[in-house]
Enzyme design. Structure first.
Site, PDB file in Angstrom:
ATOM      1  N   HIS A  85       0.879  -1.177   0.000  1.00  0.00           N
ATOM      2  CA  HIS A  85       0.000   0.000   0.000  1.00  0.00           C
ATOM      3  C   HIS A  85       0.917   1.227   0.000  1.00  0.00           C
ATOM      4  O   HIS A  85       2.037   1.154   0.513  1.00  0.00           O
ATOM      5  CB  HIS A  85      -0.819  -0.072   1.300  1.00  0.00           C
ATOM      6  CG  HIS A  85      -1.866   0.959   1.477  1.00  0.00           C
ATOM      7  ND1 HIS A  85      -1.580   2.226   1.928  1.00  0.00           N
ATOM      8  CD2 HIS A  85      -3.209   0.913   1.307  1.00  0.00           C
ATOM      9  CE1 HIS A  85      -2.705   2.912   2.019  1.00  0.00           C
ATOM     10  NE2 HIS A  85      -3.711   2.139   1.653  1.00  0.00           N
ATOM     11  N   ASP A 117       3.232  -4.379   7.922  1.00  0.00           N
ATOM     12  CA  ASP A 117       1.998  -3.601   7.802  1.00  0.00           C
ATOM     13  C   ASP A 117       0.845  -4.568   8.112  1.00  0.00           C
ATOM     14  O   ASP A 117       0.535  -5.462   7.316  1.00  0.00           O
ATOM     15  CB  ASP A 117       1.903  -3.044   6.374  1.00  0.00           C
ATOM     16  CG  ASP A 117       0.591  -2.311   6.122  1.00  0.00           C
ATOM     17  OD1 ASP A 117      -0.325  -2.409   6.967  1.00  0.00           O
ATOM     18  OD2 ASP A 117       0.484  -1.660   5.066  1.00  0.00           O
ATOM     19  N   GLN A 136      -4.427  -4.901   7.281  1.00  0.00           N
ATOM     20  CA  GLN A 136      -5.470  -5.834   6.814  1.00  0.00           C
ATOM     21  C   GLN A 136      -5.371  -7.198   7.485  1.00  0.00           C
ATOM     22  O   GLN A 136      -6.179  -8.086   7.198  1.00  0.00           O
ATOM     23  CB  GLN A 136      -5.384  -6.013   5.286  1.00  0.00           C
ATOM     24  CG  GLN A 136      -5.581  -4.741   4.487  1.00  0.00           C
ATOM     25  CD  GLN A 136      -7.014  -4.195   4.555  1.00  0.00           C
ATOM     26  OE1 GLN A 136      -7.929  -4.825   5.092  1.00  0.00           O
ATOM     27  NE2 GLN A 136      -7.210  -3.010   4.021  1.00  0.00           N
ATOM     28  N   LYS A 181     -10.248  -0.263  11.305  1.00  0.00           N
ATOM     29  CA  LYS A 181     -10.515  -1.442  10.475  1.00  0.00           C
ATOM     30  C   LYS A 181     -10.863  -2.655  11.329  1.00  0.00           C
ATOM     31  O   LYS A 181     -11.051  -3.749  10.829  1.00  0.00           O
ATOM     32  CB  LYS A 181      -9.294  -1.755   9.601  1.00  0.00           C
ATOM     33  CG  LYS A 181      -9.018  -0.711   8.520  1.00  0.00           C
ATOM     34  CD  LYS A 181      -7.952  -1.210   7.589  1.00  0.00           C
ATOM     35  CE  LYS A 181      -7.252  -0.109   6.820  1.00  0.00           C
ATOM     36  NZ  LYS A 181      -8.038   0.522   5.772  1.00  0.00           N
ATOM     37  N   CYS A 209      -5.034   2.862  -3.173  1.00  0.00           N
ATOM     38  CA  CYS A 209      -3.722   3.310  -2.669  1.00  0.00           C
ATOM     39  C   CYS A 209      -2.637   2.279  -2.950  1.00  0.00           C
ATOM     40  O   CYS A 209      -1.750   2.055  -2.126  1.00  0.00           O
ATOM     41  CB  CYS A 209      -3.772   3.637  -1.177  1.00  0.00           C
ATOM     42  SG  CYS A 209      -4.903   4.948  -0.781  1.00  0.00           S
TER      43      CYS A 209
HETATM   44  N1  C6P Z   1      -6.347   0.677   3.176  1.00  0.00           N
HETATM   45  C1  C6P Z   1      -8.282   0.319   1.778  1.00  0.00           C
HETATM   46  O1  C6P Z   1      -9.436   0.582   1.395  1.00  0.00           O
HETATM   47  P1  C6P Z   1      -4.848   3.944   7.375  1.00  0.00           P
HETATM   48  O2  C6P Z   1      -5.646   4.663   6.324  1.00  0.00           O
HETATM   49  O3  C6P Z   1      -3.615   4.710   7.743  1.00  0.00           O
HETATM   50  O4  C6P Z   1      -5.681   3.519   8.514  1.00  0.00           O
HETATM   51  O5  C6P Z   1      -4.360   2.569   6.692  1.00  0.00           O
HETATM   52  C2  C6P Z   1      -3.478   2.600   5.620  1.00  0.00           C
HETATM   53  C3  C6P Z   1      -3.278   1.227   5.050  1.00  0.00           C
HETATM   54  C4  C6P Z   1      -2.024   0.659   5.140  1.00  0.00           C
HETATM   55  N2  C6P Z   1      -1.795  -0.583   4.693  1.00  0.00           N
HETATM   56  C5  C6P Z   1      -2.765  -1.324   4.132  1.00  0.00           C
HETATM   57  C6  C6P Z   1      -2.456  -2.712   3.664  1.00  0.00           C
HETATM   58  C7  C6P Z   1      -4.049  -0.801   3.996  1.00  0.00           C
HETATM   59  O6  C6P Z   1      -5.005  -1.537   3.435  1.00  0.00           O
HETATM   60  C8  C6P Z   1      -4.299   0.515   4.452  1.00  0.00           C
HETATM   61  C9  C6P Z   1      -5.654   1.135   4.272  1.00  0.00           C
HETATM   62  C10 C6P Z   1      -7.701   1.119   2.916  1.00  0.00           C
HETATM   63  O7  C6P Z   1      -7.625  -0.584   1.279  1.00  0.00           O
HETATM   64  C11 C6P Z   1      -7.785   2.594   2.648  1.00  0.00           C
HETATM   65  S1  C6P Z   1      -6.732   3.105   1.319  1.00  0.00           S
END
Ligand code: C6P
Length: 397
Positions: free
Chosen positions: A116, A190, A193, A216, A354
């Site tokens: 991401h 990371d 997910q 999440k 993203c």
């Molecule tokens: N992905 C998706 O719809 P934040 O926004 O900082 O809480 O998470 C960022 C992030 C980082 N790594 C991974 C693997 C992610 O999936 C995400 C967030 C969301 O896929 C919003 S782009």
């Protein structure tokens, strides 16, 4: 898991006169009433700033904030609660990880091609600042990561997602950290997910640093976690400065507070921490093994029902995937798919999620994505399938 749906007030909503079919939990999950009530109760009964005031409200708020830290530490099996740093989200956690390591990194930073942007851009910037090499582990046509062994040589850091938000692939983190140890590589995971969807034990998996977001995993937006091993946090530099992250300050110099406060700056999201703890309590009540089992069951069903209607991205087997399925439908634009589905009350995500370089590698600009959680039912998948048939009809007219 049908019985939990009653706890989620939003699931009773109608969208365009239809039952809400929420298939966008990978973007953010819905919140159970227990979390909503915990946040409201904080503001109604013990709202105060933390770590500052001697009065009762201040003490109660501080206690609740620190209990949330303990709950997170136990949820991921951290050895010490000071290894849990509260941040705003995964993105902030990964930025602090990268720039906190600025005096430790050397040689090469190793990433994967399925990251991401939040686990790509901080390392890109760090590489530029410190004149380091950036290298990437590739993935095959089915979405499985290549063997990392060769690339690990000379890498001071490996930044890797545990579960891809587009391919759905669950990477074999334990196997990878074992290899990384042989090369002295720090492994930054990371977990955006993965932590919400499966048991993640940082000690068992040998993870050096882990980033994830509360929103999440049934919790509120605006709070997340950077976990890191204590000895690493002690060597790392703070990234944001000011407020209570100090021990001693003069007009020209400052020294840093003890862990975890060295990395926490300004008034944090106290209500968020309270809500986060309620979310963790809820997930523990359900059981993370059950959450994972449900994801696998619903993904198996969805893969079977979707495979003749759309082109599915990522591994064929549900056991290798987290609870999300990204797909394309010929040359129908994913935004058109999402718009037509919305008319049917179905919420999915469309776009590059993203992960632009990943999409480019797949030879596409964008994809549509349905993602699941513990409140997703087979009827939601059935509604998606019917909705996609309507999409097809619209474009065949
Ligand atoms: N992905 C998706 O719809 P934040 O926004 O900082 O809480 O998470 C960022 C992030 C980082 N790594 C991974 C693997 C992610 O999936 C995400 C967030 C969301 O896929 C919003 S782009």
């Amino acid at each position: 898991m049908k019985k939990y749906r009653k706890d989620f007030p939003i699931l009773k909503r109608k969208i365009n006169g239809k039952r809400l079919v929420y298939l966008d939990s990978a973007a953010t999950s819905q919140k159970p009433i227990q979390v909503i009530n915990a946040i409201a109760n904080f503001y109604k009964t013990f709202n105060a700033n933390i770590h500052r005031s001697i009065h009762t409200l201040g003490e109660e708020a501080t206690k609740a904030y620190e209990e949330a830290r303990e709950a997170v530490a136990s949820f991921i099996n951290a050895e010490h609660k000071e290894e849990v740093i509260f941040v705003r989200n995964t993105t902030e956690a990964l930025n602090i990880a990268a720039f906190g390591l600025r005096n430790i990194v050397k040689g090469k930073l190793l990433l994967t091609e399925m990251e991401h942007h939040s686990n790509l851009l901080p390392w890109q910037q760090l590489a530029k600042l410190k004149h380091l090499e950036l290298d990437f582990i590739s993935f095959d046509k089915d979405g499985y990561l290549d063997e990392p062994e060769e690339k690990l040589k000379g890498a001071s850091v490996l930044a890797i997602t545990q579960a891809s938000n587009v391919l759905g692939t669950i990477n074999p983190i334990k196997k990878i950290t074992e290899k990384a140890k042989e090369y002295g590589t720090i492994v930054v995971v990371d977990g955006a997910q993965s932590v919400p969807h499966m048991p993640v034990d940082v000690q068992k998996l040998g993870i050096d640093m882990l980033a994830f977001s509360a929103h999440k995993m049934l919790g509120p937006t605006g709070i997340g976690v950077l976990y890191a091993k204590k000895e690493l946090l002690e060597k790392m530099e703070p990234v944001m400065f000011g407020s209570e992250m100090i021990k001693e300050v003069s007009f020209t110099e400052a020294t840093w507070n003890e862990l975890p406060y060295k990395f926490e700056y300004g008034t944090p999201h106290i209500a968020g921490a309270v809500g986060f703890k309620a979310a963790i309590d809820y997930l523990q009540e359900v059981g993370m093994r059950n959450v994972r089992k449900h994801d696998e069951r619903i993904t198996t069903y969805a893969l079977k029902r979707l495979k003749n209607i759309v082109s599915i991205i990522g591994p064929k087997k549900a056991e290798d995937r987290s609870g999300l399925i990204a797909f394309t439908m010929g040359d129908i634009h994913p935004h058109d798919i999402a718009t037509i589905l919305n008319e049917e009350g179905i919420a999915i995500r469309s776009g590059h999620h993203c992960a632009m370089p990943l999409h480019r590698k797949l030879g596409i600009q964008a994809s549509a994505r349905a993602s699941f959680y513990l409140y997703t039912i087979k009827e939601d998948v059935d509604a998606l399938v019917e909705g996609l048939k309507k999409v097809r009809e619209v474009f065949e007219r």
